[in-house]
Design an enzyme around this catalytic site. Sequence first.
Site, PDB file in Angstrom:
ATOM      1  N   GLU A 266       0.823  -1.208   0.000  1.00 31.83           N
ATOM      2  CA  GLU A 266       0.000   0.000   0.000  1.00 31.83           C
ATOM      3  C   GLU A 266       0.859   1.261   0.000  1.00 31.83           C
ATOM      4  O   GLU A 266       1.895   1.322   0.655  1.00 31.83           O
ATOM      5  CB  GLU A 266      -0.893   0.029   1.242  1.00 31.83           C
ATOM      6  CG  GLU A 266      -2.063  -0.918   1.189  1.00 31.83           C
ATOM      7  CD  GLU A 266      -2.975  -0.762   2.397  1.00 31.83           C
ATOM      8  OE1 GLU A 266      -2.876   0.257   3.111  1.00 31.83           O
ATOM      9  OE2 GLU A 266      -3.786  -1.666   2.630  1.00 31.83           O
TER      10      GLU A 266
ATOM     11  N   CYS B 209      -4.036   1.706   7.863  1.00 30.41           N
ATOM     12  CA  CYS B 209      -2.912   1.205   7.084  1.00 30.41           C
ATOM     13  C   CYS B 209      -2.912  -0.320   7.072  1.00 30.41           C
ATOM     14  O   CYS B 209      -2.990  -0.956   8.117  1.00 30.41           O
ATOM     15  CB  CYS B 209      -1.605   1.725   7.678  1.00 30.41           C
ATOM     16  SG  CYS B 209      -0.162   1.205   6.766  1.00 30.41           S
TER      17      CYS B 209
END
Length: 355
Positions: free
Chosen positions: A92, A341
């Site tokens: 990511e 996250c």
Amino acid sequence: MSKTSIYGLTFDQLAAWLLERGHRKFRALQVWDWLYIKRVTDFSQMEDVHPDALRQLDEHFSIRTLTEHVKQESIDGTVKFLFRLPDGNLIETVLMRQKYGLAVCVTTQVGCNIGCSFCASGLLSKSRDLSSGEIVGQIMQVQLYLDQMGKGEAVSHIVVMGIGEPFDNFENMVDFLLIIKNQKGLNIAGRHITVSTSGLADKIIEFADRNLQVNLAISLHAPNNELRSRIMKINRAIPIEKLMHALDYYVEKTKRRTTLEYILLRDVNDQQEHALELAKLIVGYGPLVNVNLIPYNPVDEHSQYQRSDRETVRAFFDTLKKQGVSVSTRLEQGTDIDAACGQLRSKQIKASALG
């Protein structure tokens, strides 16, 4: 022979590589300019570089090693990218629009072994470190996205706070910093770069000795060993006393302002006694240490934790302020997409396994 990312070479490493193959130093300047200023995506586009140099570079290196797998765009302008690496792993990267510029949060590892009990990044264990080129590649992929938008925008700030523990991938992370700071290329100022760690004390000391002139953020999240060990298992190996010793060294050595990150978890670490204990721990640092209070992004797999309500956050903030602590509250972004996250990556991997 598998090719590595050319983004992983610092300028000095690139110059040395070319020199070893009979090319003069100005070739490195040419290649660097094509990579980071003109931002070409193929060696054949480097029009003024000698063909022999281009052939050798193309034999050993790739420019684009990341491919976009998923992109999520928030109504507040936040963009979360899920990139696929050449080995199939997913990472990511997040673009955040701030008042002060465009910030990118990068990932340093595939998965994470730190095992914080509230964190989505640790839902999938670490399988490997990212190379410096794979970390730089995230910045370049986001910059290419901005270039395609045609608004003349550029990445101006970097936060190394994505999936993984940056100090557990120390040398690759340091090379990444040297590459993005280089004034002939991306030229991102050290004061615009923040590296976050869960508290690897020995590496904090080494980071201070490297004198990289970037910002440091330490994930604290609790004011005492009993509570911190419960929510962050790293504290069992590196207790708060050792962490604070490293912070002492860092502040004394660098004279740079350091941030202590503190995620507020309802009825866990957000009470007045916790605020007072935290203030007692750090009040002596004055303005050189700032506490950043962070709203918790709920994660389905960590349902034991909930977000503190606004009144509790305000009371915690006010207590620290009254005790003479420098304190701020992080602005939330991307709450309408997978905000935590590691959340997007975890969902995509689960979906693939089911599908």
